[in-house]
Design a protein around this motif. Sequence first.
Motif, mmCIF file in Angstrom:
data_model
loop_
_atom_site.group_PDB
_atom_site.id
_atom_site.type_symbol
_atom_site.label_atom_id
_atom_site.label_comp_id
_atom_site.label_asym_id
_atom_site.label_seq_id
_atom_site.Cartn_x
_atom_site.Cartn_y
_atom_site.Cartn_z
ATOM 1 N N ARG A 69 -21.935 26.173 8.868
ATOM 2 C CA ARG A 69 -22.018 27.534 9.394
ATOM 3 C C ARG A 69 -20.619 28.059 9.679
ATOM 4 N N PRO A 82 -17.057 17.821 3.053
ATOM 5 C CA PRO A 82 -16.642 16.421 2.853
ATOM 6 C C PRO A 82 -15.847 15.885 4.046
ATOM 7 N N PHE A 107 -10.385 19.830 -2.277
ATOM 8 C CA PHE A 107 -11.687 20.470 -2.467
ATOM 9 C C PHE A 107 -12.432 19.740 -3.583
ATOM 10 N N ARG A 111 -9.429 22.734 -6.528
ATOM 11 C CA ARG A 111 -8.718 24.005 -6.742
ATOM 12 C C ARG A 111 -7.426 24.145 -5.941
ATOM 13 N N PHE A 123 -8.680 29.201 7.668
ATOM 14 C CA PHE A 123 -8.407 30.236 8.679
ATOM 15 C C PHE A 123 -8.805 31.620 8.177
ATOM 16 N N GLU A 177 -3.272 14.887 9.090
ATOM 17 C CA GLU A 177 -4.207 14.307 8.121
ATOM 18 C C GLU A 177 -3.651 13.033 7.476
#
Length: 476
Positions: A69, A82, A107, A111, A123, A177
């Motif tokens: 959502r 993911p 992704f 992409r 964002f 990350e």
Amino acid sequence: MTVLIITHVFANESNLSFEQIRNLPIMQSLGHKIFFDTNLSNPPGQACSSCHDPKTAFSDPILDLPVSRGVVEGKTGTINTPIVMYTAFIPAFHFNPEEGLFIGGQFLDGRESSLEAQAKKPFLNPDEMNNPDKASVIEKIRNASYVDEFKLVFGQDALDDVDKAYDYVAAALASFERSAILNPFTSKYDFYLAGVVKLSEQEERGLQLFEAENKGNCAACHPSRPVDGKPPLFTDFTYDNLGVPSNQKILKIKGAEFVDIGLGKTVKDNPNAEVGADNGKFKVSSLRNIAKTAPYMHNGVFTSLKEVVDFYNTRDTDGKWAKPEIAATMNTEELGDLGLSDQEVDDIVVFLRTLSDGYELGEHAMIEQEDAVKLPYVRVEGRDVASKIYSVRMERITADKDFPQYHVTQLEELSLADNSYPNDIPYYSLDTGILEIPAIKKDHENGNQSTYVAQFKQIIPNGNLVFDLTYVKPWQ
Ligand code: HEC
Ligand code: HEC
């Protein structure tokens, strides 16, 4: 918080300057704060972590919807969210001419090439965090509680130029990350590869079926063995169309005609691509932490691991499977009719559960007594530095029970010629400045193991490195 002091040995190993070593962890900690900041959406309320929740290995915890959502009521994405764990290892998107394959990229359709490029997207995506432009994101950073840390890392004028500041936000997120928090390598399978634990009989059978070419053949696309001493990531980063059926729940939201052609979209103008040949292909998923990230596949059509393995096993032989989303490019050679028995399907599922991080090491608890820590191995490694193994003993030097300080009393370089040392316990990265010590303490009250991450803090004048030892809850 505990402070660990580890002597000179780490400091001299690196080609990075002390300045660089010092700044990397601060940047990660800043990235961590941005990742969890729910004020960065429009309206406020959604952070990266809303869809990438640590409870579910940094994927979306909601189970009633295959897609996520957005922050705006009624908005949703089109793809199953993911994990962000281990995305640091995804190579940049490229074409491999020898194999004739597209590889890598962020992704599921590849992409975006890098973590930095990816981090700029959510964002501004109206289906996600919904900011109108970069300037409004940067305005929110200007008012964030961590603005001083931002300026410490990127400079006092870091927020003056919106484009540059937006690049810095992405750099901090990517740095987080890449940190040990998202790349812990602490699954039972990792400890098995390290020779520290045994798999159960059923797990062992599952592993064999996973790898056998005439059985599951899963490892053909989800490699399960270390390469050059690096632990396996369970993906070869290529793209494939498994013939997964449409998910009616997505069609209900997006319309009956909705199809995501995946890689086909990304490479439509790529000179190496054949027209239509890549439609319906998605990136091979890492299977690390797979037990925590239901539902499965790019459209979340499968709700359990058993259903996934059943699909690989009987796609072409059992009429119960709905027709593929895109039939023309479906892989008909490596899956669809594996001939696995029910028992073998279960064995593979049980093996997949060994890939969850936060495995508790039992007798390898390393705080031996109240006042001494013995680390049988510390692997020290940097980007341009060969890895070395040390055995470390540390004694507590303060009486304070809540904030004990440890200092190294014994430090021995070990030479293990056969490379049989545990890959990941404990591990000090000169690049990230993080010493990770999995499962070192047994909680006497409830018998639980705990995992700690020691974060490099500062270099004190005598050349010692000081660590903050922070408690990291085992992943649920
Ligand atoms: C509304 C939910 C949502 C939010 C918020 C969100 N993401 Fe994601 N994220 C997704 C979805 C869905 C995908 C997959 C999209 C696709 O492949 O087209 C994804 C993909 C990714 C990937 C690529 C993973 C891979 O295997 O290729 C990374 C990395 C990532 N997100 C990081 C972030 C960061 C950083 C933020 C915050 C700036 C963020 N996400 C915010 C839903 C979200
Ligand atoms: C030909 C390559 C290939 C083989 C062989 C293969 N996979 Fe996959 N696997 C993929 C691709 C590609 C995806 C992602 C597909 C998608 O999202 O549409 C995937 C996805 C998955 C997922 C879901 C991941 C997620 O995050 O949703 C699981 C679980 C999985 N595979 C397990 C297995 C098992 C178990 C086997 C062996 C029985 C196997 N795979 C064999 C290519 C392969």
